[in-house]
Scaffold this motif. Structure first.
Motif, PDB file in Angstrom:
ATOM      1  N   PHE A   1       0.889  21.948  32.785  1.00 58.98           N
ATOM      2  CA  PHE A   1       0.955  21.768  31.338  1.00 58.98           C
ATOM      3  C   PHE A   1       2.229  21.017  30.968  1.00 58.98           C
ATOM      4  O   PHE A   1       3.213  21.580  30.508  1.00 58.98           O
ATOM      5  N   GLU A   2       2.174  19.727  31.223  1.00 64.27           N
ATOM      6  CA  GLU A   2       3.247  18.816  30.846  1.00 64.27           C
ATOM      7  C   GLU A   2       2.601  17.686  30.061  1.00 64.27           C
ATOM      8  O   GLU A   2       1.919  16.831  30.625  1.00 64.27           O
ATOM      9  N   GLN A   3       2.798  17.689  28.753  1.00 65.81           N
ATOM     10  CA  GLN A   3       2.050  16.806  27.860  1.00 65.81           C
ATOM     11  C   GLN A   3       2.369  15.339  28.102  1.00 65.81           C
ATOM     12  O   GLN A   3       3.492  14.971  28.414  1.00 65.81           O
TER      13      GLN A   3
ATOM     14  N   GLY B   1      -3.095  13.806  30.149  1.00 65.04           N
ATOM     15  CA  GLY B   1      -4.055  12.723  29.960  1.00 65.04           C
ATOM     16  C   GLY B   1      -4.001  12.137  28.566  1.00 65.04           C
ATOM     17  O   GLY B   1      -3.185  12.529  27.722  1.00 65.04           O
ATOM     18  N   ARG B   2      -4.885  11.204  28.333  1.00 68.44           N
ATOM     19  CA  ARG B   2      -5.012  10.577  27.018  1.00 68.44           C
ATOM     20  C   ARG B   2      -6.494  10.411  26.725  1.00 68.44           C
ATOM     21  O   ARG B   2      -7.201   9.727  27.477  1.00 68.44           O
ATOM     22  N   PRO B   3      -6.998  11.037  25.664  1.00 70.12           N
ATOM     23  CA  PRO B   3      -8.439  11.029  25.386  1.00 70.12           C
ATOM     24  C   PRO B   3      -8.980   9.624  25.152  1.00 70.12           C
ATOM     25  O   PRO B   3      -8.343   8.803  24.483  1.00 70.12           O
ATOM     26  N   LYS B   4     -10.179   9.364  25.710  1.00 78.65           N
ATOM     27  CA  LYS B   4     -10.865   8.100  25.542  1.00 78.65           C
ATOM     28  C   LYS B   4     -12.231   8.348  24.878  1.00 78.65           C
ATOM     29  O   LYS B   4     -12.968   9.241  25.287  1.00 78.65           O
TER      30      LYS B   4
ATOM     31  N   ARG C   1      -7.323   6.514  18.546  1.00 72.57           N
ATOM     32  CA  ARG C   1      -5.910   6.268  18.244  1.00 72.57           C
ATOM     33  C   ARG C   1      -5.233   7.478  17.615  1.00 72.57           C
ATOM     34  O   ARG C   1      -4.015   7.625  17.710  1.00 72.57           O
ATOM     35  N   SER C   2      -6.015   8.329  16.975  1.00 70.11           N
ATOM     36  CA  SER C   2      -5.408   9.485  16.307  1.00 70.11           C
ATOM     37  C   SER C   2      -4.798  10.475  17.291  1.00 70.11           C
ATOM     38  O   SER C   2      -4.024  11.344  16.882  1.00 70.11           O
ATOM     39  N   PHE C   3      -5.141  10.362  18.571  1.00 69.49           N
ATOM     40  CA  PHE C   3      -4.548  11.228  19.588  1.00 69.49           C
ATOM     41  C   PHE C   3      -3.395  10.537  20.323  1.00 69.49           C
ATOM     42  O   PHE C   3      -2.920  11.038  21.340  1.00 69.49           O
ATOM     43  N   SER C   4      -2.940   9.399  19.795  1.00 66.65           N
ATOM     44  CA  SER C   4      -1.765   8.726  20.356  1.00 66.65           C
ATOM     45  C   SER C   4      -0.517   9.219  19.635  1.00 66.65           C
ATOM     46  O   SER C   4      -0.565   9.581  18.452  1.00 66.65           O
ATOM     47  N   SER C   5       0.598   9.232  20.326  1.00 61.54           N
ATOM     48  CA  SER C   5       1.847   9.626  19.692  1.00 61.54           C
ATOM     49  C   SER C   5       2.222   8.578  18.651  1.00 61.54           C
ATOM     50  O   SER C   5       1.965   7.386  18.826  1.00 61.54           O
ATOM     51  N   ARG C   6       2.800   9.002  17.569  1.00 63.58           N
ATOM     52  CA  ARG C   6       3.194   8.080  16.511  1.00 63.58           C
ATOM     53  C   ARG C   6       4.505   8.532  15.887  1.00 63.58           C
ATOM     54  O   ARG C   6       4.858   9.717  15.906  1.00 63.58           O
TER      55      ARG C   6
ATOM     56  N   ALA D   1      -0.833  12.706  21.657  1.00 61.08           N
ATOM     57  CA  ALA D   1      -0.491  13.795  20.742  1.00 61.08           C
ATOM     58  C   ALA D   1      -1.686  14.718  20.564  1.00 61.08           C
ATOM     59  O   ALA D   1      -2.832  14.261  20.504  1.00 61.08           O
ATOM     60  N   GLN D   2      -1.414  16.000  20.489  1.00 62.17           N
ATOM     61  CA  GLN D   2      -2.448  16.961  20.149  1.00 62.17           C
ATOM     62  C   GLN D   2      -2.584  17.030  18.632  1.00 62.17           C
ATOM     63  O   GLN D   2      -1.645  16.741  17.893  1.00 62.17           O
TER      64      GLN D   2
END
Length: 426
Positions: free
Chosen positions: A178-180, A95-98, A315-320, A185-186
């Motif tokens: 458990f497939e990110q 997932g992606r946190p909102k 946004r801090s939990f997005s991949s960068r 991003a964690q």
């Protein structure tokens, strides 16, 4: 027929969905983990719902050198850790946190998906013995032994987390559990200062369980069968937690390393004679409550800064890419530590109605309304215009100068953040 969605239960019958009774939305998502992702998102929203009430009470305490203030501040910092850990789990299962838009709480409210008959109705109120005892301790009350896991109508937050873990353990869908999410991003680098909690990188069921265990034990604590639900005796026999001698993190029998949130709130509520003074703010404020243009201006500026902070956290939990801007440390954290408390306290010492006494009240308070599309540039411009509103509407020179200086200080901080963002993107 139009389906009516209960705003307090945005994810429908979570338990049934997680046990295989998929909704049309689940099937359309094409990911068998969708119900579990919604459960993780619900956990994030539950933790998020506690923060504005805790912040409102914190800002309303006029003396920070008091036990009530310091204990509540420590809870606030640890709630940020809880959000981070729940978000890590969300990312780990695809997932992606909102944290923005419809995922942002509005007040007053119940905890999402909670049982309204057994959990408190949560508002934005100044700190008091009653708020600590009737609302805050009720939010963090530990579940009794053998309380059943519940994804809907839970009476204790621990029941929700127990249901989340149960559904993770029993998952049998097509996708690997458990497939990110490659677009998310964690975070294991969240800064907590002296406060407890060790962020866990979630990669499997064991690490997911450890992360959830920290959240529950740090918040509600636990109640063994040999103890009463709310004992009078010291709690350290089972309510302490911390770094143990074997390197793990969890309960330490007989060691009061760190009090649970429940215990902290109860400690404050029982010490009625030493409860600190507070500002006379409006409870559950609405913009329409403010007839003083300065109070209304400060409330709107606060909401703008709050919205930028939420966007930055999300946004801090997005991949960068390597070296790219980390919006948690460069935006969210500075806003939390400087802009939000400064604006909030100025608002709480500003009368809600013109030509009234701020020592008597009622004074303004933040409304915590999310404003889509907010950004640093807009916040900086609004702070500049706010100075003009203050100069036009406050006659007393000392009061006017104090508020202008506070707003200029926040604006200078925002300008520094904007410059840093520009340099990083250059």
């Amino acid at each position: 027929m139009t389906r009516i969605v209960d705003s307090n239960k945005p994810f429908g019958m979570l338990f049934d969905r997680a046990r295989g009774q998929l909704s049309a939305e689940d099937k359309a998502a094409g990911d068998s983990r969708k119900p579990l992702q919604d459960m993780a998102q619900l956990a994030i929203m539950v933790e998020m719902t506690t923060i504005p009430p805790y912040l409102t009470a914190l800002y309303s305490i006029s003396d920070p050198n008091t036990e009530a203030y310091q204990l509540l501040r420590s809870v606030m910092m640890e709630e940020m850790f809880h959000i981070n850990q729940a978000a890590n789990l969300m990312v780990a299962i695809g997932g992606r946190p909102k944290m923005t838009g419809s995922f942002t709480p509005t007040y007053p409210c119940y905890l999402p998906h909670a049982n309204p008959d057994t959990t408190p109705f949560i508002g934005l109120c100044r700190a008091s013995v009653e708020v600590f005892n009737d609302t805050f301790t009720a939010i963090e009350t530990p579940a009794p032994p053998h309380a059943l896991p519940r994804g809907n109508n839970y009476s204790y937050i621990a029941q929700l987390y127990d249901m989340l873990l149960l559904c993770l353990e029993q998952y049998s869908g097509a996708q690997p559990l458990f497939e990110q999410n490659p677009d998310a991003a964690q975070r294991i680098d969240i800064y907590l200062g002296k406060f407890g909690g060790k962020p866990i990188l979630v990669t499997d069921l064991a690490s997911a369980q450890l992360g959830v265990q920290q959240i529950v034990q740090q918040g509600e604590g636990s109640v063994p069968e040999s103890q009463s639900m709310i004992p009078i005796e010291p709690w350290a026999t089972y309510n302490g937690y911390g770094q143990r001698t074997d390197g793990t993190y969890g309960p330490i029998i007989g060691s009061p390393y760190e009090l649970s949130h429940f215990k902290k709130f109860r400690t404050v509520s029982l010490d009625r004679d030493r409860f600190p003074p507070t500002y006379p703010i409006i409870s559950n404020p609405k913009r329409s409550d403010f007839t003083n243009p300065v109070a209304l201006e400060l409330a709107e500026v606060f909401d703008l800064a709050y919205s930028v902070m939420l966007d930055s956290m999300e946004r801090s939990f997005s991949s960068r890419a390597p070296g790219a801007n980390d919006t948690f440390f460069t935006l969210a954290l500075p806003l939390m530590h400087q802009a939000l408390p400064t604006i909030a306290r100025q608002l709480m010492t500003t009368p809600a109605h013109a030509n009234t006494n701020s020592d008597v009240g009622p004074n303004g308070a933040p409304t915590y309304l999310y404003q889509p599309g907010s950004n640093l540039a807009a916040l900086g411009k609004r702070l500049q215009s706010s100075v003009g509103v203050v100069k036009q509407n406050i006659d007393d020179p000392a009061d006017r100068e104090e508020l202008v200086d506070a707003l200029e200080s926040v604006r200078a901080n925002i300008d520094q953040l904007a410059t840093a963002q520009h340099i990083r993107h250059a």
